[in-house]
Write a protein that holds these residues in place. Structure first.
Motif: not given
Length: 158
Positions: A90-109
């Motif tokens: 099939g296919w694959r997408a990959a990348g980076t999430a950068v958290n500039p904040g002062g707390r941990d962050a969850d990202y749903r992509i």
């Protein structure tokens, strides 16, 4: 008093009708097998079908309504696709999430995999937790028939 000529009118009408029927019969395409015509035109190519000129219609995924794909504009600015490539199935997408904040962050992509002409072929999502002030890697893989020119579209980040 003027005399009418019914034979001339009848002959002219018959000639016009014959001409119209002749023209229409040239527009018809031969019938070659009922529902098999549809199956042949919509079946996915097998073997050398793609090079033989057969038309392949790919099955379209069921997409969530656009309003149901969450997209936080601030979080979206923190996520990037760095890789969009074929896999063996099939296919694959990959990348980076950068958290500039002062707390941990969850990202749903959410990623849409599209044809070169923007038809959605598949979709997938992933979640990544990124520690405060750091970056995290993410990946979305999907198994599907991915034609050459498949693109990866960042559809939503929340």
């Amino acid at each position: 008093m003027r005399e009418t000529k019914p034979k001339a009118r009848t002959g002219a009408a018959a000639g016009i009708a014959l001409l119209a029927l002749t023209a229409l019969s040239g527009c018809r395409q031969p019938h070659t097998g009922g529902s098999q015509d549809v199956q042949a035109a919509t079946a996915a190519p097998t073997g050398d079908a793609a090079s033989s000129g057969e038309i392949a219609v790919l099955e379209q995924p069921t997409l969530p309504p656009p309003s149901s794909v969450a997209n936080d504009q601030e979080k979206r600015k923190q996520v990037a696709i760095g890789t969009c490539e074929a896999t063996k199935d099939g296919w694959r997408a990959a990348g980076t999430a950068v958290n500039p904040g002062g707390r941990d962050a969850d990202y749903r992509i959410v990623v849409y995999f599209t044809s070169a002409k923007a038809t959605v072929l598949a979709l997938g999502d992933t979640a990544v937790n990124v520690k405060a002030g750091q970056s995290g890697e993410w990946e979305v893989r999907q198994a599907f028939h991915a034609p050459q020119g498949t693109l990866c579209v960042l559809r939503g980040v929340s």
